[in-house]
Motif scaffolding. Structure first.
Motif, mmCIF file in Angstrom:
data_model
loop_
_atom_site.group_PDB
_atom_site.id
_atom_site.type_symbol
_atom_site.label_atom_id
_atom_site.label_comp_id
_atom_site.label_asym_id
_atom_site.label_seq_id
_atom_site.Cartn_x
_atom_site.Cartn_y
_atom_site.Cartn_z
ATOM 1 N N ALA A 429 -2.891 -13.311 3.600
ATOM 2 C CA ALA A 429 -1.674 -13.404 2.803
ATOM 3 C C ALA A 429 -0.668 -12.303 3.108
ATOM 4 O O ALA A 429 0.425 -12.299 2.551
ATOM 5 N N LEU A 430 -1.001 -11.351 3.966
ATOM 6 C CA LEU A 430 -0.127 -10.205 4.210
ATOM 7 C C LEU A 430 0.851 -10.517 5.331
ATOM 8 O O LEU A 430 0.450 -10.838 6.460
ATOM 9 N N ILE A 431 2.145 -10.394 4.993
ATOM 10 C CA ILE A 431 3.212 -10.700 5.939
ATOM 11 C C ILE A 431 4.068 -9.452 6.123
ATOM 12 O O ILE A 431 4.447 -8.805 5.143
ATOM 13 N N VAL A 432 4.377 -9.114 7.368
ATOM 14 C CA VAL A 432 5.196 -7.927 7.638
ATOM 15 C C VAL A 432 6.636 -8.184 7.215
ATOM 16 O O VAL A 432 7.085 -9.325 7.064
ATOM 17 N N GLY A 433 7.360 -7.071 6.990
ATOM 18 C CA GLY A 433 8.776 -7.159 6.684
ATOM 19 C C GLY A 433 9.095 -7.167 5.203
ATOM 20 O O GLY A 433 10.261 -7.251 4.819
ATOM 21 N N ARG A 434 8.112 -7.065 4.328
ATOM 22 C CA ARG A 434 8.347 -7.088 2.882
ATOM 23 C C ARG A 434 7.172 -6.426 2.177
ATOM 24 O O ARG A 434 6.105 -6.226 2.770
ATOM 25 N N GLU A 435 7.377 -6.082 0.920
ATOM 26 C CA GLU A 435 6.251 -5.648 0.099
ATOM 27 C C GLU A 435 5.355 -6.841 -0.177
ATOM 28 O O GLU A 435 5.831 -7.935 -0.455
ATOM 29 N N ASP A 436 4.059 -6.618 -0.085
ATOM 30 C CA ASP A 436 3.119 -7.700 -0.361
ATOM 31 C C ASP A 436 1.998 -7.177 -1.240
ATOM 32 O O ASP A 436 1.727 -5.969 -1.275
ATOM 33 N N THR A 437 1.351 -8.076 -1.933
ATOM 34 C CA THR A 437 0.353 -7.694 -2.928
ATOM 35 C C THR A 437 -0.984 -8.316 -2.590
ATOM 36 O O THR A 437 -1.060 -9.502 -2.241
ATOM 37 N N VAL A 438 -2.035 -7.499 -2.683
ATOM 38 C CA VAL A 438 -3.402 -7.980 -2.530
ATOM 39 C C VAL A 438 -4.219 -7.485 -3.709
ATOM 40 O O VAL A 438 -3.813 -6.573 -4.438
ATOM 41 N N HIS A 439 -5.368 -8.099 -3.894
ATOM 42 C CA HIS A 439 -6.274 -7.707 -4.972
ATOM 43 C C HIS A 439 -7.597 -7.265 -4.359
ATOM 44 O O HIS A 439 -8.183 -7.989 -3.543
ATOM 45 N N LEU A 440 -8.034 -6.069 -4.749
ATOM 46 C CA LEU A 440 -9.299 -5.527 -4.271
ATOM 47 C C LEU A 440 -10.333 -5.637 -5.378
ATOM 48 O O LEU A 440 -10.032 -5.405 -6.550
ATOM 49 N N GLN A 441 -11.557 -5.951 -4.992
ATOM 50 C CA GLN A 441 -12.629 -6.114 -5.973
ATOM 51 C C GLN A 441 -13.779 -5.175 -5.644
ATOM 52 O O GLN A 441 -14.193 -5.052 -4.486
ATOM 53 N N SER A 442 -14.260 -4.480 -6.691
ATOM 54 C CA SER A 442 -15.357 -3.535 -6.529
ATOM 55 C C SER A 442 -15.827 -3.104 -7.903
ATOM 56 O O SER A 442 -15.095 -3.221 -8.898
ATOM 57 N N ALA A 443 -17.040 -2.555 -7.963
ATOM 58 C CA ALA A 443 -17.553 -2.015 -9.230
ATOM 59 C C ALA A 443 -17.036 -0.613 -9.495
ATOM 60 O O ALA A 443 -17.298 -0.052 -10.552
ATOM 61 N N GLY A 444 -16.292 -0.012 -8.545
ATOM 62 C CA GLY A 444 -15.835 1.363 -8.704
ATOM 63 C C GLY A 444 -14.370 1.495 -9.035
ATOM 64 O O GLY A 444 -13.765 2.534 -8.753
ATOM 65 N N VAL A 445 -13.764 0.469 -9.641
ATOM 66 C CA VAL A 445 -12.322 0.495 -9.898
ATOM 67 C C VAL A 445 -11.938 1.628 -10.837
ATOM 68 O O VAL A 445 -10.899 2.270 -10.671
ATOM 69 N N SER A 446 -12.766 1.918 -11.840
ATOM 70 C CA SER A 446 -12.385 2.912 -12.850
ATOM 71 C C SER A 446 -12.246 4.310 -12.272
ATOM 72 O O SER A 446 -11.581 5.152 -12.882
ATOM 73 N N CYS A 447 -12.852 4.600 -11.135
ATOM 74 C CA CYS A 447 -12.812 5.951 -10.561
ATOM 75 C C CYS A 447 -11.760 6.104 -9.466
ATOM 76 O O CYS A 447 -11.690 7.162 -8.822
ATOM 77 N N VAL A 448 -10.941 5.084 -9.229
ATOM 78 C CA VAL A 448 -9.942 5.169 -8.157
ATOM 79 C C VAL A 448 -8.868 6.191 -8.512
ATOM 80 O O VAL A 448 -8.311 6.175 -9.617
ATOM 81 N N ASP A 449 -8.588 7.105 -7.574
ATOM 82 C CA ASP A 449 -7.532 8.111 -7.743
ATOM 83 C C ASP A 449 -6.303 7.791 -6.906
ATOM 84 O O ASP A 449 -5.176 8.044 -7.319
ATOM 85 N N GLU A 450 -6.524 7.268 -5.703
ATOM 86 C CA GLU A 450 -5.404 6.949 -4.819
ATOM 87 C C GLU A 450 -5.821 5.856 -3.851
ATOM 88 O O GLU A 450 -7.005 5.675 -3.553
ATOM 89 N N ILE A 451 -4.825 5.105 -3.390
ATOM 90 C CA ILE A 451 -5.032 4.103 -2.341
ATOM 91 C C ILE A 451 -3.905 4.275 -1.341
ATOM 92 O O ILE A 451 -2.722 4.184 -1.693
ATOM 93 N N MET A 452 -4.270 4.554 -0.102
ATOM 94 C CA MET A 452 -3.292 4.783 0.970
ATOM 95 C C MET A 452 -3.438 3.709 2.024
ATOM 96 O O MET A 452 -4.515 3.118 2.205
ATOM 97 N N LEU A 453 -2.333 3.434 2.743
ATOM 98 C CA LEU A 453 -2.327 2.463 3.837
ATOM 99 C C LEU A 453 -2.120 3.227 5.143
ATOM 100 O O LEU A 453 -1.148 3.974 5.284
#
Length: 846
Positions: A429-453
């Motif tokens: 679903a990721l297309i260049v040239g624009r902001e795009d949104t994805v959903h990540l799934q994991s049991a560790g969501v509550s401890c996320v501090d940062e997500i970098m690309l």
């Protein structure tokens, strides 16, 4: 009613804008001792009989006027207190000035007042006569002063936090203001948050008297005498322009009532003015809204202490009970609401988060209420790494005055090297040239501090992300200036040194319009292409379509467009060639040719017939829903062709579950469809064979002709049935029964009556073969299935009675012709011996 309100207006009019409490008064030191424990009064929401109060006044060293301090206990509005419930203390003497006054709350006391009266002859006697003469007025003033103090504490906490942020971090006001409003139950004007940061604080603090919202907990702590019709009348009167035009917060209402009460019992010697208390440890700082007078009538300061009543613990609750929190964070915020006083007073003290590991080890972590952060802040630095395991539950506990209280439970998880994955459908679903949104799934969501690309050159770009569920996070990726190809997401978590990586692939998307699909008779069409998020409108001649839902599937956008003129859209003829003009948001246009498709096929559902299988009949459940079908039954239904007028040989019918997870096609070719004639068809469908065991719920049907899909229409509701085998019940109606069988988890609840008054809920995922159920009424049970819980179905399973049956009742004796009572005959018709005769007939030797 109008006449009564008119009579109230003179009382409200002069006090519609009460003077603020801004005159500094003296200070009182108050400690409360209960048993072997003492607390400053700022931590005591309510007093109890037998409590010892230590009260010590504090005046400036330059104080020249002498004040008599009198502690008074009241026992209700209709019961004057005895004279020995008045305790004087001459504040100008060394004994009172240095040692203070110690009194004990007597049995039967309900309220406590402290008077500070200028020294005069007969000052104590005058106070005693005033209170004993009109105890109700002083009882009401006690409650109103307590309410003012509680509401004022919330207002002060709100203003303090807003002003602090205005000086330190004004840009954070828009984020913090909603949390303050929720924590302290205050009213925030949303338009203030849209102003510039430099103007937000002054806007948020405007109209202070109307910021405080009604709060059930603080109102319970300071009960009001005006309830029912009287309270309704006051509220209606307050909405009139003469009473402030509806600006009637609890704070303003209490001030109005206090002014009215004290004005009503002024005497020639004394007038009574309220003193508002602000808690500072063991000190009560007094502020006044009227200038004290030392001429007749002299001003008596009236100070209220907490009411004598049972403790009312704070009704704390978690803001989002389903949320999971990260135990690996050094500072953890647990959002709670429901009790603003835990944020604005010290009544809740020594609060901690209590954790207990699976190994039995306990941790008690100090928790501090912070209204600007919307909950209790917990420092977890004292917990060793890994001591809590992967998951643990914690409960807030603390003291409410002298009593303990328990808060909500929270689930905590530790950061671990959990597997991260893209949600289904986001892989391409990721297309260049624009902001795009994805959903990540994991049991560790509550401890996320940062997500970098990170791109292939190692450059890292910051992303915007937010948790949208306990195990899912939504990430917005800045793909405006990246090249198609592989990228990497880097996920940092609290408590973990290394970031976890997740590979991604982004695809190129040249701006293009592939096709436009519109069928005759439809009012919406589908535009297929790339970068369709930039489409502003679509037109066919003068007929304009507006963009609707946008979906991306395998790198291609599908944009649904809706006709603004439904009549003109349905008038388009099939197979007509038209020119479609697409206008983009930047003003550019793209023109494409299209052909109006044939009218989409449609059918009419005529009738349904369900043929249960032998196993269905053996499950002992009588389905009540008119559209319910067992999953292993055979469904037959007849259809009439609407468009086109007759069925084609290659026409198929699709049956699917509501979310289309399961679907199948039925046709002449696979033998599921038989034609009665060219317009009527009989369709046979076996759900268990087509879908398996895990399909359930509403089924829908559509027809497909010539590759064109018709609209979905409801068909039936598919339910899976448990296999009920035996129902065993004791003869004793007070004992429960046991229902045995297989697949009992398919039942949501079981009841003894069709109205479900006595019901037993079956736990989710119940694996057992037996379950305890109530005694059935008229030997019949009723169940609600998980697949269709809105319908009640009867159980036809016979009841097997166990245990000893109750004895049969003896027949009544009947009188003979002479009036004597004859014993009932035995089994052979002979009269039995009368036990009252004292002897039994001799046995027959033969």
């Amino acid at each position: 009613m109008a006449g009564v309100i008119a009579l109230l207006m003179p009382l409200f009019a002069p006090a519609a804008s009460p003077a603020p409490f801004d005159l500094a008064g003296p200070t009182l030191h108050v400690l409360v001792t209960r048993g072997n424990t003492y607390l400053p009064v700022s931590q005591v929401p309510s007093l109890a009989e037998g409590d010892k109060l230590w009260i010590k006044p504090e005046f400036p060293k330059s104080q020249s006027a002498r004040y008599l301090m009198v502690a008074v206990f009241l026992r209700g509005s209709t019961n004057p207190p005895p004279e020995d419930w008045f305790f004087p203390c001459k504040t100008w003497t060394s004994e009172c000035k240095n040692r203070g006054l110690t009194v004990t709350v007597p049995e039967g006391a309900q309220q406590v007042l402290i008077f500070l009266a200028p020294e005069t002859n007969g000052d104590l006697k005058s106070l005693i006569n005033a209170v004993r003469g009109r105890p109700g007025a002083f009882v009401r003033s006690t409650q109103e002063l307590n309410q003012v103090a509680l509401d004022r504490s919330r207002l002060d906490a709100y203003l303090e936090n807003v002003n602090k942020l205005n000086w330190s971090s004004p840009n954070q006001l828009s984020e913090v203001a909603p949390l303050l409003a929720r924590s302290l139950s205050v009213k925030v004007d949303a338009q203030c948050l849209e102003k510039r940061a430099s103007l937000q604080a002054s806007c948020l603090t405007a109209g202070k008297d109307s910021l405080i919202l009604a709060d059930g907990h603080s109102m319970t702590l300071s009960r009001s005498l005006t309830e029912g019709a009287a309270a309704d009348l006051v509220l209606k009167a307050a909405a009139l322009p003469e009473a402030g035009a509806g600006a009637y917060s609890p704070y303003v209402s209490s001030v109005l009532d206090i002014v009215r009460i004290f004005d009503s019992f002024r005497t020639a010697q004394y007038e009574y003015i309220p003193a508002l208390v602000t808690h500072r440890g063991d000190q009560l700082a007094l502020t006044l809204n009227a200038v004290p007078s030392f001429y007749d009538p002299k001003s008596v300061l009236v100070v209220a202490l907490p009411l004598v009543e049972p403790a009312q613990p704070p009704p704390l609750r978690a803001v989002n009970p389903q949320n999971i929190y990260c135990a690996s964070r050094s500072e953890l915020v647990l959002p709670v609401t429901g009790a603003p006083l835990v944020y604005s007073t010290a009544y809740a003290h020594d609060v901690s988060l209590n954790l207990q590991t699976a190994e039995g080890q306990s941790f008690h972590l100090r928790a501090q209420a912070d209204p600007a952060r919307g909950g209790y802040v917990v420092n977890t630095r004292g917990v060793p790494n890994g001591a809590l395991g992967s998951s643990v539950q914690g409960r807030l506990r603390g003291f409410w005055g002298f009593d303990t209280f328990e808060g909500p439970v929270f689930e905590l998880r530790n950061a671990q090297a959990n597997a991260w994955a893209l949600a289904k459908g986001d892989e391409k679903a990721l297309i260049v040239g624009r902001e795009d949104t994805v959903h990540l799934q994991s049991a560790g969501v509550s401890c996320v501090d940062e997500i970098m690309l990170r791109d292939p050159d190692g450059k890292e770009l910051r992303t915007q992300w937010k948790a949208v569920g306990p195990n899912e996070v939504e990430v917005t990726l800045p793909l405006q200036n990246v090249n198609p190809g592989p990228l990497t997401l880097l996920i940092g978590q609290s408590g973990m040194r290394d970031r976890q990586s997740l590979p991604l692939t982004v695809f190129s998307a040249p701006s293009s319009i592939d096709e436009f699909k519109l069928h005759a008779g439809d009012i919406h069409g589908v535009l297929v292409g790339t970068r369709l998020d930039e489409v502003a409108s679509l037109s066919i001649g003068n007929l304009v379509f507006s963009p609707g839902e946008l979906n991306t599937e395998q790198g291609r956008d599908r944009l649904t467009v809706h006709a603004l003129d439904a009549v003109a859209a349905t008038a388009l003829d099939a197979n007509k060639r038209v020119t479609v003009m697409v206008t983009l948001e930047d003003g550019r246009t793209i023109t494409r040719a299209a052909i109006i498709g044939d009218q989409r096929p449609s059918v009419e559902l005529l009738a349904r017939s369900v043929l249960p299988s032998e196993s269905t009949q053996a499950r002992h459940i009588e389905l009540s829903g008119p559209k319910e079908i067992p999953h292993d039954a055979r469904l037959s239904f007849s259809l009439r062709a609407i468009s086109p007028k007759s069925f084609a040989r290659d026409q198929v019918f699709e049956v699917a579950t509501q979310d289309e997870t399961f679907s199948t096609t039925l046709s002449l070719a696979n033998g599921a469809v038989r034609l009665e004639n060219s317009r009527v068809a009989l369709v046979t469908f076996n759900p268990a064979k087509a879908f398996g065991f895990s399909a359930f719920g509403p089924l829908k049907l559509r027809t497909i002709a010539g590759g064109t899909q018709g609209d979905w229409q409801p068909l039936a509701t598919l339910v899976r049935l448990p296999a009920l085998q035996a129902l065993s019940c004791p003869y004793d109606q007070n004992q429960a029964c046991r229902l045995s069988g297989a697949d009992l988890f398919l039942i949501e609840a079981i009841a003894a009556d069709p109205q479900f008054r006595r019901a037993v809920a079956v736990p989710d995922g119940f694996p057992g073969a037996q379950i305890v159920v109530p005694q059935p009424e008229e030997d019949r049970l009723y169940v609600r299935l998980r697949d269709n819980p809105s319908v009640t179905n009867a159980v036809t399973l016979p009841v097997n009675r166990t245990g000893t049956p109750p004895p049969a009742p003896l027949p009544e004796k009947s009188p003979n012709a002479s009036g004597d009572v004859q014993p009932p005959p035995d089994g052979d018709g002979n009269a039995q011996a009368d036990p009252s005769a004292g002897t039994a007939p001799a046995p027959d030797p033969n």
